[in-house]
Motif scaffolding. Sequence first.
Motif, PDB file in Angstrom:
ATOM      1  N   VAL A  33     120.881  -0.521   1.080  1.00 33.68           N
ATOM      2  CA  VAL A  33     121.204   0.465   0.470  1.00 33.68           C
ATOM      3  C   VAL A  33     120.098   1.869   0.730  1.00 33.68           C
ATOM      4  O   VAL A  33     119.557   1.160   1.547  1.00 33.68           O
ATOM      5  CB  VAL A  33     121.473   1.302  -0.675  1.00 33.68           C
ATOM      6  CG1 VAL A  33     122.752   0.271  -1.416  1.00 33.68           C
ATOM      7  CG2 VAL A  33     119.952   0.823  -1.537  1.00 33.68           C
ATOM      8  N   ILE A  34     121.238   2.755   1.120  1.00 33.98           N
ATOM      9  CA  ILE A  34     120.486   4.723   2.230  1.00 33.98           C
ATOM     10  C   ILE A  34     120.321   5.564   0.664  1.00 33.98           C
ATOM     11  O   ILE A  34     121.355   5.056   0.272  1.00 33.98           O
ATOM     12  CB  ILE A  34     120.264   5.009   3.260  1.00 33.98           C
ATOM     13  CG1 ILE A  34     122.223   5.448   2.991  1.00 33.98           C
ATOM     14  CG2 ILE A  34     119.983   4.013   4.328  1.00 33.98           C
ATOM     15  CD1 ILE A  34     122.712   5.516   4.604  1.00 33.98           C
ATOM     16  N   LYS A  35     119.013   6.186   0.521  1.00 30.14           N
ATOM     17  CA  LYS A  35     120.053   7.592  -0.571  1.00 30.14           C
ATOM     18  C   LYS A  35     120.215   8.827   0.108  1.00 30.14           C
ATOM     19  O   LYS A  35     120.054   8.953   2.190  1.00 30.14           O
ATOM     20  CB  LYS A  35     118.789   7.952  -1.346  1.00 30.14           C
ATOM     21  CG  LYS A  35     118.397   8.593  -2.149  1.00 30.14           C
ATOM     22  CD  LYS A  35     117.417   9.005  -2.747  1.00 30.14           C
ATOM     23  CE  LYS A  35     117.699   9.191  -4.026  1.00 30.14           C
ATOM     24  NZ  LYS A  35     117.302   9.243  -5.782  1.00 30.14           N
ATOM     25  N   SER A  38     121.225  12.622  -3.565  1.00 29.67           N
ATOM     26  CA  SER A  38     120.665  12.054  -5.119  1.00 29.67           C
ATOM     27  C   SER A  38     122.161  10.323  -4.872  1.00 29.67           C
ATOM     28  O   SER A  38     122.057   9.819  -6.226  1.00 29.67           O
ATOM     29  CB  SER A  38     121.612  12.743  -6.190  1.00 29.67           C
ATOM     30  OG  SER A  38     122.752  13.221  -5.785  1.00 29.67           O
ATOM     31  N   ARG A  39     122.825  10.644  -3.954  1.00 21.63           N
ATOM     32  CA  ARG A  39     123.700   9.277  -3.883  1.00 21.63           C
ATOM     33  C   ARG A  39     123.077   7.949  -3.392  1.00 21.63           C
ATOM     34  O   ARG A  39     122.592   8.119  -2.028  1.00 21.63           O
ATOM     35  CB  ARG A  39     125.352   9.110  -3.598  1.00 21.63           C
ATOM     36  CG  ARG A  39     125.661  10.028  -4.082  1.00 21.63           C
ATOM     37  CD  ARG A  39     127.354  10.599  -3.187  1.00 21.63           C
ATOM     38  NE  ARG A  39     127.856   9.689  -3.393  1.00 21.63           N
ATOM     39  CZ  ARG A  39     129.138   9.564  -2.476  1.00 21.63           C
ATOM     40  NH1 ARG A  39     129.242  10.639  -2.017  1.00 21.63           N
ATOM     41  NH2 ARG A  39     129.702   8.392  -3.191  1.00 21.63           N
ATOM     42  N   ARG A  40     123.523   6.978  -3.930  1.00 20.43           N
ATOM     43  CA  ARG A  40     122.912   5.569  -2.790  1.00 20.43           C
ATOM     44  C   ARG A  40     124.072   4.682  -2.082  1.00 20.43           C
ATOM     45  O   ARG A  40     125.085   4.844  -2.793  1.00 20.43           O
ATOM     46  CB  ARG A  40     122.048   4.701  -3.757  1.00 20.43           C
ATOM     47  CG  ARG A  40     120.822   5.419  -4.525  1.00 20.43           C
ATOM     48  CD  ARG A  40     120.224   4.365  -5.417  1.00 20.43           C
ATOM     49  NE  ARG A  40     120.145   2.785  -4.450  1.00 20.43           N
ATOM     50  CZ  ARG A  40     119.968   1.836  -5.586  1.00 20.43           C
ATOM     51  NH1 ARG A  40     119.587   2.024  -6.785  1.00 20.43           N
ATOM     52  NH2 ARG A  40     119.742   0.859  -5.334  1.00 20.43           N
ATOM     53  N   LEU A  41     124.192   4.966  -1.408  1.00 21.51           N
ATOM     54  CA  LEU A  41     125.265   4.363  -0.689  1.00 21.51           C
ATOM     55  C   LEU A  41     125.141   2.972   0.360  1.00 21.51           C
ATOM     56  O   LEU A  41     123.851   2.677   0.814  1.00 21.51           O
ATOM     57  CB  LEU A  41     125.205   6.186   0.414  1.00 21.51           C
ATOM     58  CG  LEU A  41     125.880   6.466   0.399  1.00 21.51           C
ATOM     59  CD1 LEU A  41     126.511   7.420   0.954  1.00 21.51           C
ATOM     60  CD2 LEU A  41     127.321   6.800  -0.613  1.00 21.51           C
ATOM     61  N   ILE A  42     125.706   2.092   0.662  1.00 19.68           N
ATOM     62  CA  ILE A  42     125.627   0.525   1.230  1.00 19.68           C
ATOM     63  C   ILE A  42     124.906   1.392   2.564  1.00 19.68           C
ATOM     64  O   ILE A  42     126.535   2.478   3.684  1.00 19.68           O
ATOM     65  CB  ILE A  42     126.775  -0.030   0.664  1.00 19.68           C
ATOM     66  CG1 ILE A  42     126.938  -0.399  -0.591  1.00 19.68           C
ATOM     67  CG2 ILE A  42     126.863  -1.411   1.766  1.00 19.68           C
ATOM     68  CD1 ILE A  42     128.786  -1.093  -0.362  1.00 19.68           C
ATOM     69  N   ALA A  43     124.461   0.740   3.452  1.00 18.81           N
ATOM     70  CA  ALA A  43     124.005   1.158   4.650  1.00 18.81           C
ATOM     71  C   ALA A  43     124.336  -0.030   5.236  1.00 18.81           C
ATOM     72  O   ALA A  43     124.930  -0.354   6.698  1.00 18.81           O
ATOM     73  CB  ALA A  43     122.491   0.889   4.384  1.00 18.81           C
ATOM     74  N   MET A  58     129.983   2.632   1.565  1.00 18.03           N
ATOM     75  CA  MET A  58     130.628   2.717  -0.096  1.00 18.03           C
ATOM     76  C   MET A  58     129.113   3.378  -0.982  1.00 18.03           C
ATOM     77  O   MET A  58     128.582   2.677  -1.094  1.00 18.03           O
ATOM     78  CB  MET A  58     131.123   1.598   0.042  1.00 18.03           C
ATOM     79  CG  MET A  58     131.107   0.553  -2.290  1.00 18.03           C
ATOM     80  SD  MET A  58     132.053  -0.245  -2.440  1.00 18.03           S
ATOM     81  CE  MET A  58     133.711  -0.434  -1.853  1.00 18.03           C
ATOM     82  N   ALA A  59     129.811   3.953  -2.518  1.00 19.39           N
ATOM     83  CA  ALA A  59     128.784   5.009  -3.152  1.00 19.39           C
ATOM     84  C   ALA A  59     128.591   2.933  -4.298  1.00 19.39           C
ATOM     85  O   ALA A  59     129.270   1.906  -4.137  1.00 19.39           O
ATOM     86  CB  ALA A  59     129.083   4.728  -4.173  1.00 19.39           C
ATOM     87  N   VAL A  60     126.861   2.622  -4.415  1.00 17.59           N
ATOM     88  CA  VAL A  60     126.367   1.835  -4.841  1.00 17.59           C
ATOM     89  C   VAL A  60     127.080   1.640  -6.226  1.00 17.59           C
ATOM     90  O   VAL A  60     127.251   0.597  -6.714  1.00 17.59           O
ATOM     91  CB  VAL A  60     124.770   1.700  -4.638  1.00 17.59           C
ATOM     92  CG1 VAL A  60     123.976   0.435  -5.186  1.00 17.59           C
ATOM     93  CG2 VAL A  60     124.087   1.452  -3.009  1.00 17.59           C
ATOM     94  N   VAL A  61     126.746   2.207  -6.999  1.00 11.10           N
ATOM     95  CA  VAL A  61     127.419   2.464  -8.028  1.00 11.10           C
ATOM     96  C   VAL A  61     128.812   1.671  -8.335  1.00 11.10           C
ATOM     97  O   VAL A  61     128.773   0.577  -8.862  1.00 11.10           O
ATOM     98  CB  VAL A  61     127.631   3.914  -8.946  1.00 11.10           C
ATOM     99  CG1 VAL A  61     128.705   3.678  -9.807  1.00 11.10           C
ATOM    100  CG2 VAL A  61     126.102   4.243  -8.828  1.00 11.10           C
ATOM    101  N   LYS A  62     130.038   1.817  -7.325  1.00  6.95           N
ATOM    102  CA  LYS A  62     130.999   1.429  -7.167  1.00  6.95           C
ATOM    103  C   LYS A  62     131.187   0.015  -6.214  1.00  6.95           C
ATOM    104  O   LYS A  62     131.228  -1.100  -7.586  1.00  6.95           O
ATOM    105  CB  LYS A  62     131.965   2.217  -6.414  1.00  6.95           C
ATOM    106  CG  LYS A  62     133.064   1.626  -6.292  1.00  6.95           C
ATOM    107  CD  LYS A  62     134.172   2.105  -5.147  1.00  6.95           C
ATOM    108  CE  LYS A  62     136.135   1.555  -5.050  1.00  6.95           C
ATOM    109  NZ  LYS A  62     136.473   2.206  -4.069  1.00  6.95           N
ATOM    110  N   ALA A  63     130.053  -0.900  -5.652  1.00  2.74           N
ATOM    111  CA  ALA A  63     130.111  -1.857  -5.433  1.00  2.74           C
ATOM    112  C   ALA A  63     129.387  -2.447  -6.746  1.00  2.74           C
ATOM    113  O   ALA A  63     130.238  -3.614  -6.669  1.00  2.74           O
ATOM    114  CB  ALA A  63     129.199  -1.492  -3.980  1.00  2.74           C
ATOM    115  N   GLN A  64     128.772  -2.195  -7.772  1.00  3.99           N
ATOM    116  CA  GLN A  64     128.618  -2.697  -8.623  1.00  3.99           C
ATOM    117  C   GLN A  64     129.563  -3.675  -9.850  1.00  3.99           C
ATOM    118  O   GLN A  64     129.225  -4.180 -10.214  1.00  3.99           O
ATOM    119  CB  GLN A  64     126.877  -2.257  -9.358  1.00  3.99           C
ATOM    120  CG  GLN A  64     126.042  -1.765  -8.330  1.00  3.99           C
ATOM    121  CD  GLN A  64     124.665  -1.020  -8.708  1.00  3.99           C
ATOM    122  OE1 GLN A  64     124.484  -0.216  -9.546  1.00  3.99           O
ATOM    123  NE2 GLN A  64     123.542  -2.048  -8.975  1.00  3.99           N
TER     124      GLN A  64
END
Length: 84
Positions: A33-35, A38-43, A58-64
């Motif tokens: 992930v990268i930042k 304020s969002r963490r995204l899948i790299a 994709m947003a990490v929140v959605k992935a989790q």
Amino acid sequence: MRRVVSLYLPTWPTDRNRRKFGDPPREKPLVTVIKQGSRRLIASACPAAQKVGLIEGMAVVKAQAMVPDLHIINAGPKLDFGHF
């Protein structure tokens, strides 16, 4: 004469991390992930993560939410994207 080599290694970041740390097993989804702000995204996503629908950007929140036991590692842009 200059020679240029172009390589396409779409899972290099996750492969590199698995080799370095030895986990998680290949059948378990792993993303880096990268930042961005304020969002963490899948790299990058390993083949197991791609198989369950996780993609770059994709947003990490959605992935989790999609994969509760998702393995997450912070991306190392200098190592992962060729900026040696």
